[in-house]
Design a protein around this motif. Structure first.
Motif, PDB file in Angstrom:
ATOM      1  N   ILE A   1       0.846  -1.204   0.000  1.00 17.37           N
ATOM      2  CA  ILE A   1       0.000   0.000   0.000  1.00 17.37           C
ATOM      3  C   ILE A   1       0.876   1.247   0.000  1.00 17.37           C
ATOM      4  O   ILE A   1       0.579   2.229  -0.699  1.00 17.37           O
ATOM      5  N   LEU A   2       1.963   1.222   0.759  1.00 22.70           N
ATOM      6  CA  LEU A   2       2.889   2.361   0.797  1.00 22.70           C
ATOM      7  C   LEU A   2       3.488   2.619  -0.580  1.00 22.70           C
ATOM      8  O   LEU A   2       3.592   3.781  -1.022  1.00 22.70           O
ATOM      9  N   ILE A   3       3.897   1.568  -1.253  1.00 20.85           N
ATOM     10  CA  ILE A   3       4.479   1.708  -2.601  1.00 20.85           C
ATOM     11  C   ILE A   3       3.462   2.327  -3.553  1.00 20.85           C
ATOM     12  O   ILE A   3       3.777   3.231  -4.332  1.00 20.85           O
ATOM     13  N   GLN A   4       2.229   1.866  -3.487  1.00 22.33           N
ATOM     14  CA  GLN A   4       1.173   2.419  -4.340  1.00 22.33           C
ATOM     15  C   GLN A   4       0.885   3.881  -3.984  1.00 22.33           C
ATOM     16  O   GLN A   4       0.598   4.692  -4.863  1.00 22.33           O
ATOM     17  N   PHE A   5       0.989   4.209  -2.711  1.00 23.39           N
ATOM     18  CA  PHE A   5       0.835   5.606  -2.278  1.00 23.39           C
ATOM     19  C   PHE A   5       1.899   6.491  -2.924  1.00 23.39           C
ATOM     20  O   PHE A   5       1.611   7.606  -3.396  1.00 23.39           O
ATOM     21  N   LEU A   6       3.149   6.006  -2.938  1.00 21.95           N
ATOM     22  CA  LEU A   6       4.236   6.785  -3.539  1.00 21.95           C
ATOM     23  C   LEU A   6       3.986   7.020  -5.026  1.00 21.95           C
ATOM     24  O   LEU A   6       4.237   8.118  -5.541  1.00 21.95           O
ATOM     25  N   ILE A   7       3.493   5.992  -5.716  1.00 30.01           N
ATOM     26  CA  ILE A   7       3.232   6.124  -7.148  1.00 30.01           C
ATOM     27  C   ILE A   7       2.049   7.059  -7.399  1.00 30.01           C
ATOM     28  O   ILE A   7       2.085   7.888  -8.322  1.00 30.01           O
ATOM     29  N   ILE A   8       1.008   6.961  -6.595  1.00 28.76           N
ATOM     30  CA  ILE A   8      -0.167   7.829  -6.740  1.00 28.76           C
ATOM     31  C   ILE A   8       0.236   9.296  -6.660  1.00 28.76           C
ATOM     32  O   ILE A   8      -0.312  10.164  -7.364  1.00 28.76           O
ATOM     33  N   ASN A   9       1.232   9.589  -5.831  1.00 29.37           N
ATOM     34  CA  ASN A   9       1.675  10.973  -5.667  1.00 29.37           C
ATOM     35  C   ASN A   9       2.815  11.353  -6.605  1.00 29.37           C
ATOM     36  O   ASN A   9       3.200  12.519  -6.657  1.00 29.37           O
ATOM     37  N   ALA A  10       3.354  10.377  -7.329  1.00 32.29           N
ATOM     38  CA  ALA A  10       4.443  10.671  -8.270  1.00 32.29           C
ATOM     39  C   ALA A  10       3.953  10.778  -9.704  1.00 32.29           C
ATOM     40  O   ALA A  10       4.565  11.456 -10.535  1.00 32.29           O
TER      41      ALA A  10
END
Length: 455
Positions: free
Chosen positions: A128-137
Motif C-alpha cells: 500500500i505504501l508503494i502504491q501511495f508513492l506512485i499515486i503521488n508521483a
C-alpha cells in the motif's frame, strides 16, 4: 488478536477444513499449491500486458523455478496466498493508474483485494505504501486520487479493527523481543543475499555469489539506462515495479529481519524486472531459447533438489528417539513445535516444551500468544528449570530438538553439569532443525560434543 499475523488464512482454514471432511496433509496443503500456480499464471499475464511476451515467459519461469516459491506452495501457511494477492493488487493498481480503467467494478475489486492483502500478512502494508508513492508521483486527475484515498481509508479502518488490539497486546509483552528481530544475516552482504535468493541459492560458493552480484549490479546499470531513454509513462511504470521490488528488501534490512519469506512480496517484481531486462536481448526466438536455457542451467539444479526433498519431516527424529530412548529419557523442544510433533510421535519419552512462564494455559493458547516472541530468561533461571525437568522425570537421557545448529544456552548448562552429546542429526528438508542426544553424567559414553553431524 493474540496471533502474530492477521487472521485471513486462519479463517480460510477454519472454513476449508470442515468442507474437506479431512485433516489429511495433502488436503491441508492443496490450497497453497493452487495459490502458487495461480500466482505464476497471473504474473505471466501481468508481465505480458505491461512489457512483452518474452518478458512474461522469463518472469514466469523464474517464479515457477523459485525454490522459495516451491516451499511456500507446499505448506499450509499464508505465504503463497500473500504472493497471489500481491500480484493481483499490483495488476489492478496498474489498470487504474496506468490504463485509466476506473470503473466502479475495478475500484471495488481493487479495494477488496487490498483488504484481503493486508489481512494476509503484516508485511502487506508495504505494498500500500508503494502504491501511495506512485499515486503521488504520477500525474493523475484529482478524482482518481480522491477515489484511491477513499479506498485506502476504508481498508485501513477495517484493518485497524484487528491491528490496534493486536499491537496493544504485543506491546504489553515487549514487542522488541520478537524472534525475527534476532535473525542472523547470511554472508557479508545481507541485502545482496535477499536479492540473490529469488534467483539462486544464496549458500552457493563464493565465486557464484560474486558473479551473481556483478550480474545484479549490471542489471541495475541497464535498468537506469532504460529509464533515462523511456517515455514518461514507461518511466513511471518502471519506477512502480522497481519500488515494489526494492522497498520491502530495504525495510527488511533496516529492521534487521533477514528472513526471505518476509520479503517474498518483492520477488514477483524482481522477476518482472529480470524478464524485462533480459527480453531486451530476445530479438528472435533463438535468442529467447538461449536465455531460457541459461536460466534452467543456473536455477534448475537447486529447484530440482528442493522439489525432490521434503520441506520438513519429523519422522527421522521420531524414529531415532523411539529406537534409542530409555525408560527415563525425555524430549526437550521449542514449545511451539510440540503439537506439530505429536501428530507423528509414537515413542514413549515425554515431550516437554521449552516454556519458562508460570501459567496454566493449554499449548494452543501458549502458541497463539507467544509463538512470535523470543522467551527472555537468564542462565540461573534456565538452569533451575532444566534441573526441575530432570528431577521430575528422573531423566538419564535428554533428546534436545532445536532450530539451527549453533550451540544455545541449554548446551552450556548441560555441559557444565556433566552431560555429554552422544548423537547429533539434522532433519531432512528445507528447514534447519537438529536433534541432539545428551547422556547424563552417570551414563557411560565415549562420545563428545564434537561428533560429526548425520545429515
Amino acid at each position: 488478536v493474540m496471533e502474530t499475523n492477521p487472521p485471513l488464512f486462519s479463517l480460510f482454514l477454519r472454513f476449508y477444513i470442515p468442507l474437506t471432511h479431512s485433516s489429511n496433509e495433502t488436503f491441508m496443503r492443496l490450497p497453497s499449491m493452487i495459490f502458487g500456480i495461480f500466482s505464476i499464471i497471473l504474473l505471466y499475464i501481468f508481465t505480458e500486458k505491461i512489457f512483452s511476451r518474452s518478458a512474461a515467459i522469463i518472469s514466469a519461469i523464474f517464479l515457477s523455478l523459485s525454490s522459495l516459491h516451491m516451499v511456500v506452495s507446499t505448506e499450509a501457511r499464508t505465504y503463497s496466498l500473500l504472493v497471489l494477492l500481491t500480484i493481483l493488487s499490483a495488476f489492478l493498481f496498474h489498470q487504474i493508474v496506468f490504463e485509466k480503467k476506473q470503473n466502479k467494478k475495478t475500484w471495488i475489486f481493487y479495494t477488496l483485494t487490498n483488504l484481503l492483502l493486508i489481512y494476509a500478512h503484516l508485511t502487506a502494508p508495504i505494498i500500500i505504501l508503494i502504491q501511495f508513492l506512485i499515486i503521488n508521483a504520477v500525474p493523475l486527475e484529482k478524482t482518481v486520487k480522491k477515489y484511491w484515498y477513499t479506498s485506502q481509508i476504508i481498508i485501513s479502518a477495517l484493518w485497524l479493527i484487528w491491528f490496534i488490539p493486536s499491537i496493544l497486546y504485543k506491546l504489553n509483552l515487549s514487542l522488541g523481543t520478537a524472534w525475527y528481530f534476532y535473525s542472523t544475516p547470511k554472508g557479508n552482504f545481507p541485502i545482496g543475499n535477499l536479492l540473490m535468493l529469488p534467483f539462486i541459492d544464496s549458500m552457493a560458493n563464493n565465486l557464484i555469489n560474486t558473479l551473481f552480484l556483478m550480474t545484479i549490479f549490471a542489471g541495475i546499470y541497464f535498468f537506469i539506462k532504460n529509464i533515462k531513454t523511456a517515455s514518461n509513462e514507461k518511466r513511471n511504470l518502471l519506477l512502480f515495479i522497481a519500488l515494489w521490488a526494492l522497498i520491502p528488501i530495504f525495510f527488511s534490512s533496516i529492521l534487521g529481519v533477514f528472513i526471505p519469506k518476509y520479503v517474498i512480496i518483492a520477488y514477483p517484481a524482481l522477476y518482472m524486472l529480470a524478464g524485462y531486462l533480459l527480453s531486451q536481448y530476445t530479438t528472435s526466438r533463438k535468442k529467447l531459447l538461449i536465455i531460457i536455457t541459461a536460466i534452467f542451467i543456473i536455477v534448475f539444479p537447486v529447484s530440482l533438489e528442493v522439489s525432490g526433498s521434503p520441506v520438513f519431516s519429523w519422522h527421522e527424529f521420531n524414529d531415532y528417539i523411539k529406537n534409542h530412548e530409555t525408560k527415563q529419557s525425555i524430549v526437550l523442544m521449542p514449545f511451539t513445535e510440540v503439537l506439530s510433533l505429536q501428530d507423528y510421535y509414537n515413542a514413549s519419552s515425554p515431550l516437554i516444551g521449552l516454556y519458562l512462564n508460570e501459567d496454566n494455559m493449554p499449548y494452543e493458547e501458549r502458541i497463539a500468544r507467544y509463538n512470535w516472541s523470543k522467551m527472555e530468561t537468564n542462565k540461573e533461571k534456565f538452569t533451575a528449570w532444566i534441573n526441575q525437568q530432570v528431577k521430575n522425570n528422573n531423566a538419564n537421557k535428554i533428546f534436545l530438538i532445536q532450530q539451527f545448529e549453533e550451540q544455545a544456552m541449554i548446551h552450556e548448562i548441560l555441559f557444565e553439569t556433566g552431560w555429554t552429546i552422544a548423537h547429533k542429526q539434522r532433519a531432512p528438508g528445507y528447514y534447519e532443525y537438529y536433534l541432539y542426544e545428551f547422556n547424563a553424567p552417570n551414563n557411560k559414553t565415549t562420545s563428545t560434543a564434537g561428533l560429526p553431524t548425520n545429515r
